[in-house]
Design an enzyme around this catalytic site. Structure first.
Site, PDB file in Angstrom:
ATOM      1  N   TYR A  63     -72.910 106.248  48.706  1.00  0.00           N
ATOM      2  CA  TYR A  63     -73.344 104.881  48.395  1.00  0.00           C
ATOM      3  C   TYR A  63     -72.249 103.886  48.797  1.00  0.00           C
ATOM      4  CZ  TYR A  63     -74.560 100.752  45.686  1.00  0.00           C
ATOM      5  OH  TYR A  63     -74.833  99.460  45.307  1.00  0.00           O
ATOM      6  N   GLU A  72     -80.277  98.350  39.419  1.00  0.00           N
ATOM      7  CA  GLU A  72     -79.236  97.640  38.672  1.00  0.00           C
ATOM      8  C   GLU A  72     -79.729  97.331  37.257  1.00  0.00           C
ATOM      9  OE1 GLU A  72     -76.140  97.232  39.372  1.00  0.00           O
ATOM     10  OE2 GLU A  72     -76.036  97.455  41.544  1.00  0.00           O
ATOM     11  N   TRP A 112     -73.378 103.422  36.526  1.00  0.00           N
ATOM     12  CA  TRP A 112     -74.031 103.416  37.836  1.00  0.00           C
ATOM     13  C   TRP A 112     -74.201 104.850  38.335  1.00  0.00           C
ATOM     14  CZ3 TRP A 112     -77.299 100.662  40.146  1.00  0.00           C
ATOM     15  CH2 TRP A 112     -77.478 100.697  41.529  1.00  0.00           C
TER      16      TRP A 112
END
Length: 184
Positions: free
Chosen positions: A18, A40, A48
């Site tokens: 990512y 999000e 995360w």
């Protein structure tokens, strides 16, 4: 303090991928932007890392984040997702995907695209902090507060200024890669 841009993902290949291929990379794709907005939002109160490891399940559950398909989801379809252990089973977060998809559709009708709406807040420019140390990276900004406020007025949820700042990083509106990061 850390002058390593990748300190937050070290040892995790999903987060490393990512960071290297998506984080702070400019995207003008409405579908991708919607996906990042939803992910999000799902991360609120969580890490995360947790969300990124559930990303494939979210894509499967929400029709690869097709804005039209998510906007058309029924209460029954969303309720069924609450029993899916591969997702964060928070009713408000699950139902926010449909709510936000409907708001994004309205934005697309008004602005031509979700992308045009979002980038209008920066006049099409990337906000680049040129940070030398991770301690310098903010968690929110004047622009994230402005976008957050506007999205809330349009009926969106899970779009507070901190989540919105992270979202801006996710779609490349903000470049917070450190100045010495090879993925800058």
């Amino acid at each position: 303090m850390s002058n390593s841009c990748g300190a937050w993902y070290e040892g995790d290949p999903v987060l490393e991928n990512y960071h290297e291929n998506e984080w702070c990379k400019v995207s003008h794709d409405d579908r991708f932007q919607f996906e990042m907005l939803c992910l999000e939002g799902a991360s609120t109160g969580l890490s995360w890392k947790t969300i990124m490891h559930k990303r494939a399940a979210y894509r499967a559950a929400f029709n690869d984040f097709s804005i039209e398909a998510c906007a058309a989801m029924t209460d029954e379809e969303l309720e069924k997702l609450l029993s899916d252990a591969s997702l964060i089973r928070n009713r408000s977060k699950i139902f926010s995907v449909r709510r936000n998809a409907r708001a994004v559709r309205s934005i697309q009708e008004e602005f031509g695209s979700f992308d045009a709406y979002l980038w209008s807040f920066t006049e099409g420019r990337v906000i680049d902090g040129y940070w030398a140390d991770t301690s310098q990276i903010p968690v929110e900004s004047d622009v994230s507060r402005e976008i957050s406020s506007d999205m809330k007025k349009r009926g969106m949820s899970y779009v507070g200024p901190v989540i919105t700042y992270s979202f801006m990083q996710a779609i490349g509106m903000v470049n917070d890669h450190l100045i010495n990061c090879p993925y800058r």
